[in-house]
Design an enzyme around this catalytic site. Structure first.
Site, PDB file in Angstrom:
ATOM      1  N   GLY A  34       0.760  -1.051   0.699  1.00  0.00           N
ATOM      2  CA  GLY A  34      -0.085   0.096   0.072  1.00  0.00           C
ATOM      3  C   GLY A  34       0.706   1.022  -0.522  1.00  0.00           C
ATOM      4  O   GLY A  34       1.932   1.361  -0.373  1.00  0.00           O
ATOM      5  N   LYS A  54       1.522  -6.960   8.494  1.00  0.00           N
ATOM      6  CA  LYS A  54       1.188  -5.707   7.935  1.00  0.00           C
ATOM      7  C   LYS A  54       2.792  -4.619   8.807  1.00  0.00           C
ATOM      8  O   LYS A  54       2.388  -4.378   9.709  1.00  0.00           O
ATOM      9  CB  LYS A  54       0.088  -4.332   7.496  1.00  0.00           C
ATOM     10  CG  LYS A  54       0.150  -3.281   7.230  1.00  0.00           C
ATOM     11  CD  LYS A  54      -1.321  -2.385   7.043  1.00  0.00           C
ATOM     12  CE  LYS A  54      -0.944  -1.115   6.599  1.00  0.00           C
ATOM     13  NZ  LYS A  54      -2.304  -0.949   6.106  1.00  0.00           N
ATOM     14  N   ASP A 147     -10.320   5.652   7.215  1.00  0.00           N
ATOM     15  CA  ASP A 147      -9.723   4.812   5.429  1.00  0.00           C
ATOM     16  C   ASP A 147     -10.948   4.020   5.024  1.00  0.00           C
ATOM     17  O   ASP A 147     -10.230   3.575   4.002  1.00  0.00           O
ATOM     18  CB  ASP A 147      -8.383   4.918   6.264  1.00  0.00           C
ATOM     19  CG  ASP A 147      -7.787   4.599   5.073  1.00  0.00           C
ATOM     20  OD1 ASP A 147      -7.927   5.421   3.246  1.00  0.00           O
ATOM     21  OD2 ASP A 147      -6.947   4.788   4.552  1.00  0.00           O
TER      22      ASP A 147
HETATM   23  N1  LIG Z   1      -5.215  -9.339   5.787  1.00  0.00           N
HETATM   24  C1  LIG Z   1      -4.895  -9.852   4.290  1.00  0.00           C
HETATM   25  N2  LIG Z   1      -4.985 -10.571   3.755  1.00  0.00           N
HETATM   26  C2  LIG Z   1      -5.020 -10.640   2.871  1.00  0.00           C
HETATM   27  N3  LIG Z   1      -4.710  -9.804   2.028  1.00  0.00           N
HETATM   28  C3  LIG Z   1      -4.108  -8.436   2.491  1.00  0.00           C
HETATM   29  C4  LIG Z   1      -4.239  -7.965   3.556  1.00  0.00           C
HETATM   30  N4  LIG Z   1      -4.276  -7.190   3.960  1.00  0.00           N
HETATM   31  C5  LIG Z   1      -3.938  -6.624   3.164  1.00  0.00           C
HETATM   32  N5  LIG Z   1      -3.775  -7.063   2.529  1.00  0.00           N
HETATM   33  C6  LIG Z   1      -3.832  -6.769   0.814  1.00  0.00           C
HETATM   34  O1  LIG Z   1      -2.499  -6.272   0.581  1.00  0.00           O
HETATM   35  C7  LIG Z   1      -2.148  -5.228  -0.024  1.00  0.00           C
HETATM   36  C8  LIG Z   1      -1.627  -3.711   0.525  1.00  0.00           C
HETATM   37  O2  LIG Z   1      -2.828  -3.801   1.383  1.00  0.00           O
HETATM   38  P1  LIG Z   1      -3.085  -1.804   2.446  1.00  0.00           P
HETATM   39  O3  LIG Z   1      -3.514  -2.200   3.608  1.00  0.00           O
HETATM   40  O4  LIG Z   1      -1.241  -1.808   2.653  1.00  0.00           O
HETATM   41  O5  LIG Z   1      -2.366  -1.196   1.450  1.00  0.00           O
HETATM   42  P2  LIG Z   1      -3.805  -1.239   0.417  1.00  0.00           P
HETATM   43  O6  LIG Z   1      -5.503  -0.391   1.521  1.00  0.00           O
HETATM   44  O7  LIG Z   1      -4.292  -1.495  -0.626  1.00  0.00           O
HETATM   45  O8  LIG Z   1      -3.900   1.238   0.014  1.00  0.00           O
HETATM   46  P3  LIG Z   1      -3.291   2.087   0.786  1.00  0.00           P
HETATM   47  O9  LIG Z   1      -1.724   2.034   1.357  1.00  0.00           O
HETATM   48  O10 LIG Z   1      -2.514   3.467  -0.009  1.00  0.00           O
HETATM   49  O11 LIG Z   1      -4.257   2.960   1.831  1.00  0.00           O
HETATM   50  C9  LIG Z   1      -3.834  -4.571  -0.926  1.00  0.00           C
HETATM   51  O12 LIG Z   1      -3.273  -5.967  -2.266  1.00  0.00           O
HETATM   52  C10 LIG Z   1      -4.843  -5.928   0.049  1.00  0.00           C
HETATM   53  O13 LIG Z   1      -6.257  -6.205  -0.301  1.00  0.00           O
END
Ligand SMILES: Nc1ncnc2c1ncn2[C@@H]1O[C@H](COP(=O)(O)OP(=O)(O)OP(=O)(O)O)[C@@H](O)[C@H]1O
Length: 473
Positions: A34, A54, A147
């Protein structure tokens, strides 16, 4: 929570920071990235289950690290089937915050829209009620997400939509001024650069549901802005357009429009109220609804609202049948509806009609209640539910009807959410919030005017069952 050890760079694509090595967890691979964090997949060795970890890209000093851990513990306590489970959290040796989440194998709603296209109406409504329930629980615990967006709704292994990044994202991972991503940010947050509140979350959830149906957030879908400035200008000055899909009913468009109102005062005032509006669309379309899943809140709209919607023909028609049997089926449906209304009238409404009023009016007191007019104590003595108003009655005065009620357990900051019950099924969905215990409403067409009233506590908890009453001409 797991203990930290050294980091490892094994099996990570070039450019990706080394995933932290965590005792008890085996690194499996990168899930995604992200704007403020990387998400890695690990296997928890004791249980052989996968988790998503994360890891923030910023480094925290010891004070911020301590605050992060405290907040993560609180977030882990926020448990709901539609909130992604937090298994643990910590800070790596080099100061990066990490959170261990339930692994969601199907990815996010954003991923699903990208690979499979827009969602059908029924699934969108179903997700909407579930997610609004989770949001309400969080709001009741004084937690605002700040968010909500398609990428923060993940689909669990059970196929359930779950909100991710509650609270943690905006406070620790994200050092932007508001925490919101522009496409999903409400005007008041953009205008003031403030941090948003319950109603801002309701706006962002509505924008998320809109995107499930339209494929993009409302203003990206409608105006195709090329820069963030153009997008922000649209959010601040342009109306939300309807979704150009024949299968999205007007009633759903209206619900989303209300939740996306530019002025927060014109939105649903709680996430439960938003859920009720979505349920009422479900009832109109399908004759059933997804339950609201929050302790102390009735799972479904009141019987009174549903019976009125049914009586006015708002419930869906029976599926198409061979032509020659139609008159019989229509007659049967009419008989069933009449029988149900008769039973409701005889069993619930009739016994409660108060014919003693000297104004020549009759009031039906609380026909939708199960005797829940008073106490709200659990076995352990703690107060968890909010009672319904009592002594709700109304009397005609020309073209208006004045309703009054009492609060069996008044507390500082109590307000009342009231709405007229009408045949559109929008009873609980268009409530207004007032401080006093009376309201004067325009008389409805027909022989009676009905309202429902809930107590709303200062901490946003509401009566689990609204009181309902009809004044009869
Ligand atoms: N618990 C989880 N299980 C599976 N995939 C996940 C999980 N959490 C996040 N992801 C995947 O990891 C990726 C990055 O997630 P992240 O939450 O860091 O960013 P985002 O929400 O996509 O963007 P931003 O940080 O700009 O808000 C995304 O494709 C998300 O679908």
């Amino acid at each position: 929570m797991p203990q930290r050890t050294a980091s490892t760079a094994a099996h990570t694509p070039a450019g990706t920071p080394a995933p932290p090595r965590l005792r008890g967890y085996r690194y499996v691979g990168v899930i995604g990235k992200g704007s403020t964090a990387y998400v890695f997949r690990y296997r928890q060795e004791a249980t052989e289950r996968d988790v998503a970890i994360k890891v923030g890209t910023t480094h925290l000093d010891s004070k911020a690290g301590a605050r992060f851990k405290t907040e993560a513990v609180f977030m882990a306590s926020l448990q709901h089937p539609n909130i992604l489970t937090v298994h643990g959290a910590g800070v790596t040796d080099d100061g990066r915050p990490y959170t261990i989440f339930e692994y969601a194998p199907a990815g996010s709603v954003k991923d699903i829209i990208a690979t499979q296209g827009v969602y059908p109406v029924d699934r969108t409504l179903d997700y909407g009620v579930q997610l609004a329930s989770a949001l309400y629980l969080a709001h009741r615990n004084n937690t605002v997400h700040r968010d909500l967006k398609t990428s923060n709704i993940l689909i669990t292994a059970q196929g359930v939509p779950a909100i991710a990044d509650f609270g943690i994202a905006t406070n620790i991972y994200d050092h932007r001024s508001t925490g919101y991503s522009p496409p999903w940010a409400p005007p008041e947050v953009i205008a003031s650069r403030g941090s948003g509140d319950d109603r801002s979350d309701i706006y962002s959830l509505a924008a998320t549901l809109y995107a499930m149906l339209a494929g993009k957030s409302p203003f990206e879908y409608a105006y195709d802005p090329h820069t963030i400035d153009e997008l922000v200008d649209c959010i601040m000055h342009k109306p939300v357009p309807p979704i150009n899909r024949a299968d999205v009913p007007q009633s759903l468009q209206q619900v989303l429009l209300k939740a996306l109102a530019p002025d927060p005062a014109n939105r649903y005032f709680t996430a439960v109220e938003f859920a009720r509006a979505l349920q009422e669309v479900q009832i109109q379309l399908y004759g059933h609804a997804t339950p609201v899943n929050v302790q102390g809140i009735e799972p479904y709209p009141t019987r009174a609202a549903m019976a009125t919607a049914g009586a006015q023909g708002a419930l869906p028609a029976a599926p198409a049948k061979p032509k020659d049997r139609r008159p019989l089926i229509i007659a049967a449906v009419v008989l069933v509806v009449l029988a149900v209304l008769g039973v409701v009238f005889a069993a619930v409404i009739l016994p409660n009609i108060d014919h003693s009023g000297d104004t020549g009016t009759a009031a039906v007191v609380n026909p939708g209640m199960n005797g829940t007019s008073g106490g709200d104590d659990d076995d352990d003595g703690t107060t968890t539910t909010v009672p319904s108003p009592i002594e709700l009655s109304g009397a005609y005065a020309g073209d208006t009807v004045k309703f009054t009620w009492s609060n069996p357990d008044p507390q500082d900051g109590d307000r009342y959410a009231w709405s007229v019950i009408n045949g559109t099924g929008s009873g609980q969905a268009n409530a207004k919030l007032i401080e006093g215990t009376s309201v004067e409403v325009p008389a409805s067409d027909g022989a009676q005017t009905c309202i429902q009233v809930s107590i709303v506590r200062q901490d946003r908890r509401m009566s689990s069952t609204p009181a309902t009453a009809c004044a009869v001409k």
